[in-house]
Design an enzyme around this catalytic site. Structure first.
Site, PDB file in Angstrom:
ATOM      1  NE  ARG A  11      -3.916  -2.208   0.736  1.00 33.51           N
ATOM      2  CZ  ARG A  11      -4.058  -3.183  -0.177  1.00 33.51           C
ATOM      3  NH1 ARG A  11      -3.358  -3.149  -1.297  1.00 33.51           N
ATOM      4  NH2 ARG A  11      -4.902  -4.168   0.030  1.00 33.51           N
TER       5      ARG A  11
ATOM      6  CB  ALA B 221      -9.247  24.558   3.521  1.00 36.79           C
TER       7      ALA B 221
ATOM      8  CD  GLU C 173      -4.507  28.063   6.764  1.00 38.01           C
ATOM      9  OE1 GLU C 173      -4.767  28.816   5.814  1.00 38.01           O
ATOM     10  OE2 GLU C 173      -3.402  27.508   6.892  1.00 38.01           O
TER      11      GLU C 173
ATOM     12  CD  GLU D  71      -6.723  29.910   2.817  1.00 40.87           C
ATOM     13  OE1 GLU D  71      -7.933  29.669   2.647  1.00 40.87           O
ATOM     14  OE2 GLU D  71      -5.812  29.112   2.510  1.00 40.87           O
TER      15      GLU D  71
ATOM     16  N   PRO E  30      -9.331   8.437   1.117  1.00 43.28           N
ATOM     17  CG  PRO E  30     -11.335   7.413   1.760  1.00 43.28           C
ATOM     18  CD  PRO E  30     -10.787   8.642   1.087  1.00 43.28           C
TER      19      PRO E  30
ATOM     20  CD  GLU F  18       7.820  36.858   0.099  1.00 47.86           C
ATOM     21  OE1 GLU F  18       8.465  37.606  -0.640  1.00 47.86           O
ATOM     22  OE2 GLU F  18       8.331  35.979   0.842  1.00 47.86           O
TER      23      GLU F  18
ATOM     24  CD  GLU G 125      -1.800  30.825   1.030  1.00 47.42           C
ATOM     25  OE1 GLU G 125      -2.500  29.835   1.221  1.00 47.42           O
ATOM     26  OE2 GLU G 125      -1.429  31.565   1.961  1.00 47.42           O
TER      27      GLU G 125
END
Lengths: 183, 183
Positions: free
Chosen positions: A36, A75, A91, A95, A113, A137, A139
């Site tokens: 996995r 988010a 956040e 944002e 998942p 900076e 973003e």
């Protein structure tokens, strides 16, 4: 019915800025061995910022993996030592510039998942006050205000495709309709 | 506002059975250079199998990344050369044994647009007939029938945490309530 896969061996293949990767050797319920590949990251908080008059604060940003500008609820991932609520508060402010008087956790989501351990902690935020956004900076992200009904229409029209945004917005709408967001 | 990140260089870091990984060098809107780790996979189809009397066919399986048995709508990744509808038809049969007379695409979802290019094609399936499931040899997965309202309650209770399942089920419920699933 036994579904459990026991970890026999775990090998770190990659460490990155956003996620790490491990290859796990597992024993299946029938005793066979399988592998996995697992993406590991610290998890993130998601905020549905709701105004008293039925608007949601959304953010637009470029998402390189899908080569598109994506309209999403705010988010961001948890900093070391941070809990989900602290991350949601930080956040939201970074944002969008907004702060909120009240946060209520409504969902925990696993976005992928099958290959990632990521958990998203989804909060509704109410009692909003507008201030200055302070993204990182490098973003490039901007906040926009939409009527909740218009966000749902954008989901229906296929404009909004981010899974966490669709799950969070539709669940928020359902809670509002059933009086589950009186806090 | 320009959000675009131009790819300067792309390096394949890993090729796996479920996904590959690339490190991209990008030029930000401000001209600076940044790096993006991106998971690439072929995408998948997701099915919401709806009976005429208001039940949904769900599947249970162990998801190693989250170390939990997860209750989800049926889904699986596209085989080479397959289109999303063919994949939905095949996965529904393999995972649940059911075949369906009619499929309608209702959503495209990006489960993790921050780090994965994956697109999920979500179909509602109606006109169901039960047959024998035929999962892959080492796939431990079983189908169960739930009332749609009970699935929504399991979301509300935090039992169902898979993002694609929550988005797909809540959107299906909304379409049903507004007559959008008469096909």
């Amino acid at each position: 019915m036994n579904y459990y896969e026991k970890t026999i061996k775990s090998e770190r293949l990659y460490e990155g800025a956003i996620f790490d990767m491990e290859k796990l050797t597992v024993e299946l319920p029938n005793g066979k061995i399988a592998y996995r590949d697992v993406i590991r990251n610290p998890g993130a908080s998601v905020i549905v910022p709701l105004t008293d008059d039925g608007y949601v604060i959304m953010v637009k940003q470029f998402r390189k993996p899908i080569e598109a500008v994506s309209l999403e609820v705010p988010a961001g991932k948890m900093d070391p030592g941070e809990d989900p609520l602290q991350c949601a508060q930080r956040e939201l402010k970074e944002e969008t510039g907004y702060t909120a008087e009240k946060f209520k956790k409504i969902l925990t989501l696993h976005p992928a998942p099958a290959f990632a351990d990521e958990a998203l902690h989804v909060f509704v935020a109410k009692g909003l006050s507008k201030g200055e956004a302070s993204p990182d900076e490098d973003e490039f992200i901007h906040a926009f205000k939409y009527k909740l009904d218009d966000v749902i229409q954008l989901i229906q029209d296929g404009v909004i495709r981010d899974s966490k945004t669709i799950a969070s917005i539709l669940f928020t709408a359902r809670l509002l309709e059933t009086g589950g967001l009186d806090f």
